[in-house]
Scaffold this motif. Structure first.
Motif, PDB file in Angstrom:
ATOM      1  N   ALA A   1       0.827  -1.205   0.000  1.00 51.17           N
ATOM      2  CA  ALA A   1       0.000   0.000   0.000  1.00 51.17           C
ATOM      3  C   ALA A   1       0.864   1.260   0.000  1.00 51.17           C
ATOM      4  O   ALA A   1       0.586   2.218  -0.739  1.00 51.17           O
ATOM      5  CB  ALA A   1      -0.929  -0.004   1.209  1.00 51.17           C
ATOM      6  N   ASP A   2       1.916   1.278   0.805  1.00 57.98           N
ATOM      7  CA  ASP A   2       2.782   2.459   0.881  1.00 57.98           C
ATOM      8  C   ASP A   2       3.474   2.720  -0.453  1.00 57.98           C
ATOM      9  O   ASP A   2       3.557   3.865  -0.917  1.00 57.98           O
ATOM     10  CB  ASP A   2       3.838   2.284   1.980  1.00 57.98           C
ATOM     11  CG  ASP A   2       3.251   2.369   3.381  1.00 57.98           C
ATOM     12  OD1 ASP A   2       2.069   2.758   3.514  1.00 57.98           O
ATOM     13  OD2 ASP A   2       3.976   2.040   4.332  1.00 57.98           O
ATOM     14  N   HIS A   3       3.973   1.653  -1.082  1.00 51.68           N
ATOM     15  CA  HIS A   3       4.694   1.840  -2.339  1.00 51.68           C
ATOM     16  C   HIS A   3       3.745   2.228  -3.468  1.00 51.68           C
ATOM     17  O   HIS A   3       4.049   3.126  -4.271  1.00 51.68           O
ATOM     18  CB  HIS A   3       5.456   0.561  -2.710  1.00 51.68           C
ATOM     19  CG  HIS A   3       6.438   0.756  -3.826  1.00 51.68           C
ATOM     20  ND1 HIS A   3       7.558   1.544  -3.700  1.00 51.68           N
ATOM     21  CD2 HIS A   3       6.458   0.278  -5.101  1.00 51.68           C
ATOM     22  CE1 HIS A   3       8.231   1.539  -4.837  1.00 51.68           C
ATOM     23  NE2 HIS A   3       7.580   0.782  -5.707  1.00 51.68           N
ATOM     24  N   TYR A   4       2.576   1.582  -3.502  1.00 54.21           N
ATOM     25  CA  TYR A   4       1.610   1.925  -4.547  1.00 54.21           C
ATOM     26  C   TYR A   4       1.164   3.375  -4.407  1.00 54.21           C
ATOM     27  O   TYR A   4       1.046   4.105  -5.402  1.00 54.21           O
ATOM     28  CB  TYR A   4       0.406   0.981  -4.488  1.00 54.21           C
ATOM     29  CG  TYR A   4      -0.568   1.211  -5.630  1.00 54.21           C
ATOM     30  CD1 TYR A   4      -0.300   0.723  -6.901  1.00 54.21           C
ATOM     31  CD2 TYR A   4      -1.734   1.937  -5.443  1.00 54.21           C
ATOM     32  CE1 TYR A   4      -1.168   0.938  -7.952  1.00 54.21           C
ATOM     33  CE2 TYR A   4      -2.607   2.165  -6.483  1.00 54.21           C
ATOM     34  CZ  TYR A   4      -2.320   1.661  -7.734  1.00 54.21           C
ATOM     35  OH  TYR A   4      -3.188   1.898  -8.785  1.00 54.21           O
ATOM     36  N   LEU A   5       0.932   3.809  -3.169  1.00 52.31           N
ATOM     37  CA  LEU A   5       0.523   5.187  -2.942  1.00 52.31           C
ATOM     38  C   LEU A   5       1.601   6.159  -3.408  1.00 52.31           C
ATOM     39  O   LEU A   5       1.289   7.204  -3.988  1.00 52.31           O
ATOM     40  CB  LEU A   5       0.211   5.403  -1.462  1.00 52.31           C
ATOM     41  CG  LEU A   5      -0.417   6.747  -1.085  1.00 52.31           C
ATOM     42  CD1 LEU A   5      -1.766   6.931  -1.775  1.00 52.31           C
ATOM     43  CD2 LEU A   5      -0.574   6.848   0.426  1.00 52.31           C
TER      44      LEU A   5
END
Length: 221
Positions: A78-82
């Motif tokens: 989630a952090d990387h996609y965001l």
């Protein structure tokens, strides 16, 4: 009223409306590396796009089922996609104009997606599309595809019979979900899953460009 058998059009998001596939692959690989898991080829990763994220992860890495690593993988993903989506993924050619045209022609529209509610609301607002959709359902608030629950919830909320609605998506999960809900489906050939996979699942039409949906809908008897 639309000149069509259908009054409600229900769209998948990633791989159907926006070209986010490469970012999803990159985020999965980033999370796998952070959890010391093997790097996977893009084919199996593309094959899980459309599922709820936890279901997607354990499909790729079954050994994570019920572990703390699953939670960490999801956080890293989630952090990387965001971070990749700081500039939102581009819409596929013809999508923005076609959605506006369908709206102007009186079609009711909705979204059924494997994204989270927070993710969908953010990107829909960034594209200026929020007002186009009468309702939306996300994987973190209902059952994951291909279970029909999210479609059945949309149909109930909109008070539309299954035969008056159609699902438009790029994955086998979309097509099977529509079939499970008693609905027809349109497959798009430009998304996450190859044509030979999509051809194995029930659908009324396959389109190579999003705008090809318009003449098909408007010339239905």
């Amino acid at each position: 009223m639309p000149n069509s058998d259908y009054e409600l059009l229900i769209f998948d998001w990633d791989g159907t409306l926006v070209d986010s596939i490469d970012r999803i692959v990159a985020a999965i690989r980033h999370a796998a590396a952070g959890c010391d898991l093997p790097r996977l080829d893009e084919v199996p990763i593309k094959g899980i796009i459309g599922l709820a994220i936890q279901e997607a992860i354990v499909t790729l890495y079954p050994q994570l089922t019920g572990t703390q690593t699953l939670t960490e993988f999801q956080r890293l993903y989630a952090d990387h996609y965001l971070s990749l989506e700081a500039t939102p993924s581009l819409a596929y050619p013809g999508v923005a104009k076609t959605l506006q045209t369908l709206h102007q022609q009186g079609y009711r529209m909705a979204v059924a997606t494997g994204k989270t509610r927070r993710g969908l609301d953010r990107v829909a607002a960034c594209h200026g599309w929020s007002a186009l959709f009468e309702t939306t359902r996300c994987a973190d608030e209902t059952a994951s595809k291909p279970h029909p629950r999210m479609l059945l919830e949309i149909l109930e909320q909109c008070q539309v019979a299954p035969e008056r609605a159609i699902m438009i998506g790029d994955s086998a999960f979309d097509l099977q979900m529509a079939h499970n809900a008693g609905m027809g489906a349109v497959a798009v050939s430009y998304g996450a899953q190859p044509v030979q996979v999509l051809q194995q699942y029930p659908h009324c039409l396959m389109i190579d460009r999003f705008e090809h949906l318009l003449p098909w809908l408007n010339h239905r008897p």
